[in-house]
Every structure is written in C-alpha cells, then in structure tokens.
Design a protein around this motif. Structure first.
Motif, PDB file in Angstrom:
ATOM      1  N   GLU A  99       0.830  -1.210   0.000  1.00 50.46           N
ATOM      2  CA  GLU A  99       0.000   0.000   0.000  1.00 50.46           C
ATOM      3  C   GLU A  99       0.865   1.261   0.000  1.00 50.46           C
ATOM      4  OE1 GLU A  99      -4.179  -1.398   2.029  1.00 50.46           O
ATOM      5  OE2 GLU A  99      -2.441  -1.161   3.358  1.00 50.46           O
ATOM      6  N   ARG A 100       1.984   1.236   0.697  1.00 53.64           N
ATOM      7  CA  ARG A 100       2.894   2.389   0.647  1.00 53.64           C
ATOM      8  C   ARG A 100       3.465   2.569  -0.755  1.00 53.64           C
ATOM      9  NH1 ARG A 100       4.932   0.368   5.640  1.00 53.64           N
ATOM     10  NH2 ARG A 100       6.901  -0.290   4.679  1.00 53.64           N
ATOM     11  N   GLN A 101       3.597   1.482  -1.494  1.00 53.13           N
ATOM     12  CA  GLN A 101       4.084   1.560  -2.870  1.00 53.13           C
ATOM     13  C   GLN A 101       3.001   2.057  -3.832  1.00 53.13           C
ATOM     14  OE1 GLN A 101       5.323  -2.491  -3.474  1.00 53.13           O
ATOM     15  NE2 GLN A 101       7.358  -2.170  -2.611  1.00 53.13           N
ATOM     16  N   GLY A 102       1.772   2.195  -3.338  1.00 56.44           N
ATOM     17  CA  GLY A 102       0.687   2.725  -4.155  1.00 56.44           C
ATOM     18  C   GLY A 102      -0.304   1.709  -4.667  1.00 56.44           C
ATOM     19  N   TYR A 103      -0.158   0.442  -4.278  1.00 53.10           N
ATOM     20  CA  TYR A 103      -1.085  -0.587  -4.753  1.00 53.10           C
ATOM     21  C   TYR A 103      -2.326  -0.630  -3.869  1.00 53.10           C
ATOM     22  CZ  TYR A 103       2.923  -2.112  -7.474  1.00 53.10           C
ATOM     23  OH  TYR A 103       3.983  -2.149  -8.338  1.00 53.10           O
ATOM     24  N   ARG A 104      -3.468  -0.837  -4.506  1.00 56.64           N
ATOM     25  CA  ARG A 104      -4.731  -0.983  -3.788  1.00 56.64           C
ATOM     26  C   ARG A 104      -5.032  -2.482  -3.711  1.00 56.64           C
ATOM     27  NH1 ARG A 104      -5.077   2.503  -7.708  1.00 56.64           N
ATOM     28  NH2 ARG A 104      -6.365   1.144  -8.999  1.00 56.64           N
ATOM     29  N   VAL A 105      -4.918  -3.044  -2.521  1.00 58.90           N
ATOM     30  CA  VAL A 105      -5.039  -4.501  -2.376  1.00 58.90           C
ATOM     31  C   VAL A 105      -6.314  -4.923  -1.651  1.00 58.90           C
ATOM     32  CG1 VAL A 105      -2.544  -4.758  -2.417  1.00 58.90           C
ATOM     33  CG2 VAL A 105      -3.719  -4.604  -0.205  1.00 58.90           C
ATOM     34  N   ARG A 106      -6.964  -4.011  -0.934  1.00 60.07           N
ATOM     35  CA  ARG A 106      -8.083  -4.427  -0.070  1.00 60.07           C
ATOM     36  C   ARG A 106      -9.289  -4.897  -0.877  1.00 60.07           C
ATOM     37  NH1 ARG A 106      -5.422  -5.213   4.707  1.00 60.07           N
ATOM     38  NH2 ARG A 106      -3.708  -3.704   4.632  1.00 60.07           N
ATOM     39  N   GLY A 107      -9.538  -4.269  -2.006  1.00 59.10           N
ATOM     40  CA  GLY A 107     -10.663  -4.690  -2.837  1.00 59.10           C
ATOM     41  C   GLY A 107     -10.469  -6.110  -3.344  1.00 59.10           C
ATOM     42  N   PHE A 108      -9.250  -6.427  -3.825  1.00 57.88           N
ATOM     43  CA  PHE A 108      -8.985  -7.790  -4.275  1.00 57.88           C
ATOM     44  C   PHE A 108      -9.148  -8.775  -3.120  1.00 57.88           C
ATOM     45  CE2 PHE A 108      -6.241 -11.464  -4.413  1.00 57.88           C
ATOM     46  CZ  PHE A 108      -6.657 -12.065  -5.596  1.00 57.88           C
ATOM     47  N   LEU A 109      -8.623  -8.416  -1.941  1.00 55.06           N
ATOM     48  CA  LEU A 109      -8.697  -9.326  -0.806  1.00 55.06           C
ATOM     49  C   LEU A 109     -10.141  -9.634  -0.423  1.00 55.06           C
ATOM     50  CD1 LEU A 109      -5.813  -7.868   1.386  1.00 55.06           C
ATOM     51  CD2 LEU A 109      -5.819 -10.076   0.198  1.00 55.06           C
ATOM     52  N   ARG A 110     -11.001  -8.611  -0.452  1.00 55.15           N
ATOM     53  CA  ARG A 110     -12.419  -8.852  -0.129  1.00 55.15           C
ATOM     54  C   ARG A 110     -13.043  -9.799  -1.143  1.00 55.15           C
ATOM     55  NH1 ARG A 110     -12.118  -3.323   1.317  1.00 55.15           N
ATOM     56  NH2 ARG A 110     -12.812  -2.691  -0.760  1.00 55.15           N
ATOM     57  N   TRP A 111     -12.754  -9.577  -2.421  1.00 49.91           N
ATOM     58  CA  TRP A 111     -13.297 -10.446  -3.483  1.00 49.91           C
ATOM     59  C   TRP A 111     -12.799 -11.869  -3.314  1.00 49.91           C
ATOM     60  CZ3 TRP A 111     -10.355 -12.940  -7.327  1.00 49.91           C
ATOM     61  CH2 TRP A 111     -11.105 -13.553  -8.335  1.00 49.91           C
ATOM     62  N   TYR A 112     -11.508 -12.033  -3.133  1.00 52.45           N
ATOM     63  CA  TYR A 112     -10.889 -13.360  -2.973  1.00 52.45           C
ATOM     64  C   TYR A 112     -11.452 -14.100  -1.764  1.00 52.45           C
ATOM     65  CZ  TYR A 112      -7.079 -16.158  -0.806  1.00 52.45           C
ATOM     66  OH  TYR A 112      -6.345 -17.105  -0.149  1.00 52.45           O
ATOM     67  N   GLU A 113     -11.527 -13.438  -0.628  1.00 55.30           N
ATOM     68  CA  GLU A 113     -11.985 -14.110   0.587  1.00 55.30           C
ATOM     69  C   GLU A 113     -13.474 -14.451   0.511  1.00 55.30           C
ATOM     70  OE1 GLU A 113     -10.686 -12.048   4.120  1.00 55.30           O
ATOM     71  OE2 GLU A 113      -8.680 -11.728   3.262  1.00 55.30           O
ATOM     72  N   ARG A 114     -14.261 -13.594  -0.140  1.00 53.66           N
ATOM     73  CA  ARG A 114     -15.690 -13.873  -0.279  1.00 53.66           C
ATOM     74  C   ARG A 114     -15.914 -15.125  -1.128  1.00 53.66           C
ATOM     75  NH1 ARG A 114     -17.055  -9.170  -1.686  1.00 53.66           N
ATOM     76  NH2 ARG A 114     -17.086  -9.440  -3.935  1.00 53.66           N
ATOM     77  N   ILE A 115     -15.176 -15.249  -2.227  1.00 55.53           N
ATOM     78  CA  ILE A 115     -15.372 -16.401  -3.112  1.00 55.53           C
ATOM     79  C   ILE A 115     -14.731 -17.661  -2.530  1.00 55.53           C
ATOM     80  CG2 ILE A 115     -14.815 -17.364  -5.380  1.00 55.53           C
ATOM     81  CD1 ILE A 115     -15.040 -14.531  -6.499  1.00 55.53           C
ATOM     82  N   ALA A 116     -13.467 -17.546  -2.092  1.00 53.15           N
ATOM     83  CA  ALA A 116     -12.731 -18.736  -1.668  1.00 53.15           C
ATOM     84  C   ALA A 116     -13.238 -19.296  -0.352  1.00 53.15           C
ATOM     85  CB  ALA A 116     -11.240 -18.413  -1.563  1.00 53.15           C
ATOM     86  N   TYR A 117     -13.531 -18.421   0.601  1.00 51.71           N
ATOM     87  CA  TYR A 117     -13.850 -18.915   1.940  1.00 51.71           C
ATOM     88  C   TYR A 117     -15.318 -18.712   2.303  1.00 51.71           C
ATOM     89  CZ  TYR A 117      -8.880 -18.861   1.605  1.00 51.71           C
ATOM     90  OH  TYR A 117      -7.617 -19.061   1.140  1.00 51.71           O
ATOM     91  N   GLY A 118     -15.930 -17.657   1.787  1.00 55.15           N
ATOM     92  CA  GLY A 118     -17.360 -17.499   1.993  1.00 55.15           C
ATOM     93  C   GLY A 118     -18.163 -18.390   1.073  1.00 55.15           C
ATOM     94  N   GLY A 119     -17.542 -18.827  -0.039  1.00 59.52           N
ATOM     95  CA  GLY A 119     -18.239 -19.656  -1.016  1.00 59.52           C
ATOM     96  C   GLY A 119     -17.700 -21.070  -1.078  1.00 59.52           C
ATOM     97  N   VAL A 120     -16.491 -21.234  -1.653  1.00 58.97           N
ATOM     98  CA  VAL A 120     -15.952 -22.571  -1.906  1.00 58.97           C
ATOM     99  C   VAL A 120     -15.788 -23.360  -0.610  1.00 58.97           C
ATOM    100  CG1 VAL A 120     -14.013 -23.875  -2.842  1.00 58.97           C
ATOM    101  CG2 VAL A 120     -14.790 -21.794  -4.014  1.00 58.97           C
TER     102      VAL A 120
END
Length: 279
Positions: A99-120
């Motif tokens: 995040e200090r380098q300028g990358y936005r990671v939280r949106g991807f993490l929410r998507w990934y966790e919702r599908i992988a662990y909330g779904g699969v």
C-alpha cells in the motif's frame, strides 16, 4: 531438528513457531524481485493469498484435532497452527508495504476471501478442505525448497527475501502435518487427488488474478514493457514449471509421503544462518 521415527515410516519433528525481526518498515522498491514487474507482481499476488489461506489451513486441520488419538501428531499440529498464524500476520504487515508503494489490495482481498472462503470453503465437505490443505502444503514446501536451495530469490530485495526465506523454512518444517492428519481421517487416494485438483485450481486461479490485478495498477508503461519482461524471466518461469511438475509427479504416487523428499536440511541451514531457534 529433533525427530522420532514411527512404525509407519514417517518422521515426527518438533515444530516451533518463531518471530523473526523483519524490517518491513524499510523502503522496498515496487519491483523488488530482479527489477522485474512481472516477477515481482506474480510473487506479490501469491503473497496476497497467504494470510486467509493459512487461516483456512489451520481451520481444516483443527476440525479433526480432538479425534486424532495421536499425542505427537496433535503436538505437531499445534506447532503448525502457531507457525501459520505468525506467517499470516507477517504477510498482512507486508500488505502495508504494498500500500505504501501505491497498490490498492483491499478490494482484491475482499473479493478473494468472499469467493474462496465465503463460497468454496463453505460448500466443500470438511474432508475435501483437509485434502486441499494437504496438497497445498506439499506445493508450498516444493516452492520453499526452490527458494532455499536455488537462485529464485537471489535478486530479491533483502527485506522481502528475509520474510520469504523464514516462511519457506517453516513451511518445510510442517509440510507433513496436514497430510498425516488426512491419512488418519480418510486415507482415500481419490480424496487426495480431489484435494490436489481443488488446490491447483484455487492457487493457480486466485494467484494469477492477484498478479494481474497488481500489474494493471503498475501503469501503461509497465504493460507495454511486459512482453519483453516476461521473455527475460524465462529462467524464473522454467524453474517454477520444473518444480511444479515434480511436485505433481510425486503427489500422485499412491505411496507418496511428504517426508520422502528430505529437504529438512535446507530449512535447518537457513534457520542456523539467520540465528533463529532450531526446532
């Protein structure tokens, strides 16, 4: 590493959680792996999967802990939980570097966790979750061997290399825990292969999605240079392909056990060199 041999031919090693002094508050370049956007973002993408993935591994094994009837394996599992918990927290600290380098990671993490662990995970039978964990622990140990015994991280920034090599050493230490629990719970070859298929699909699919998401944030200049960057990383890709092919070839053997590949000395050598406590 302290160990004891058992009648089934497996080796039970003490598994010790450690907390190294990582320097994640230091400045790290955006392209920290060989000045390559491709290599850095593919590695970052896998790192994004680690914290939630490692907590999934812990849940998958913990579900069966009370019924194991094996005090040594239960002790190993508790050491495994401790190591994975510390890995997860360290990689979450690394998210702040991204995040200090300028990358936005939280949106991807929410998507990934919702599908992988909330779904699969929610829909999968518990035995399949355990089999998936056993397969992925085998592959993380294969990649750990490549990191510790090869040149994969030679061009990495020292701060990230410290994080990944500590993680790699402990992945090798606990590589057999989930597999041994699976063998006690359900030693079905078909289940083991289903876990391999599920693990490969999730690691490959989510890892690629994470890497692409980060590359897209690198900007148009990086994207124009990407084909040449990928070609220049031919050795990097070749090492990974060979390691993954070997991992699959080993895992599909009916008589496979993670300890067949004795890469523990690599972990022990790194821990000694890094002045981290031995097992």
């Amino acid at each position: 590493m302290e160990q004891a041999m058992h009648g089934d031919g497996t080796s039970r090693r003490r598994i010790r959680p450690r907390t190294p002094e990582l320097r994640l508050d230091e400045e790290v370049p955006r392209h920290w792996l060989g000045a390559s956007a491709f290599a850095s973002q593919m590695a970052n993408g896998v790192c994004l999967l680690f914290p939630a993935g490692e907590r999934f591994f812990v849940r998958s094994v913990r579900r069966y802990l009370e019924g194991l009837g094996d005090a040594e394996l239960s002790a190993q599992a508790k050491g495994f939980f401790g190591q994975e918990g510390r890995h997860a927290r360290a990689h979450e600290d690394f998210f702040e570097v991204l995040e200090r380098q300028g990358y936005r990671v939280r949106g991807f993490l929410r998507w990934y966790e919702r599908i992988a662990y909330g779904g699969v995970e929610r829909l999968a039978p518990p035995e399949l979750s355990l089999a998936t964990t056993a397969a992925l622990e085998h592959f993380t140990a294969i990649l750990a061997e490549l990191a510790l015994g090869g040149a994969l991280l030679d061009e990495a920034h020292p701060v990230v290399r410290e994080l990944l090599l500590w993680h790699a050493a402990e992945e090798i230490e606990h590589k057999a825990v989930a597999f041994d629990v699976l063998q006690r719970v359900s030693p079905s070859y078909a289940l083991r292969m289903a876990g391999l298929a599920m693990g490969a699909a999730c690691l490959g699919g989510f890892g690629l999605a994470a890497g692409v998401a980060l590359l897209l944030q690198d900007g148009s200049t990086t994207l124009r240079a990407l084909p040449a960057d990928i070609r220049a990383r031919r050795r990097f890709r070749s090492q990974l392909r060979r390691a993954i092919r070997r991992g699959v070839r080993d895992y599909i053997r009916r008589d496979f056990h993670p300890n067949d590949n004795d890469n523990y000395p690599l972990a022990a050598a790194y821990l000694h060199q890094a002045n981290l406590p031995p097992a």
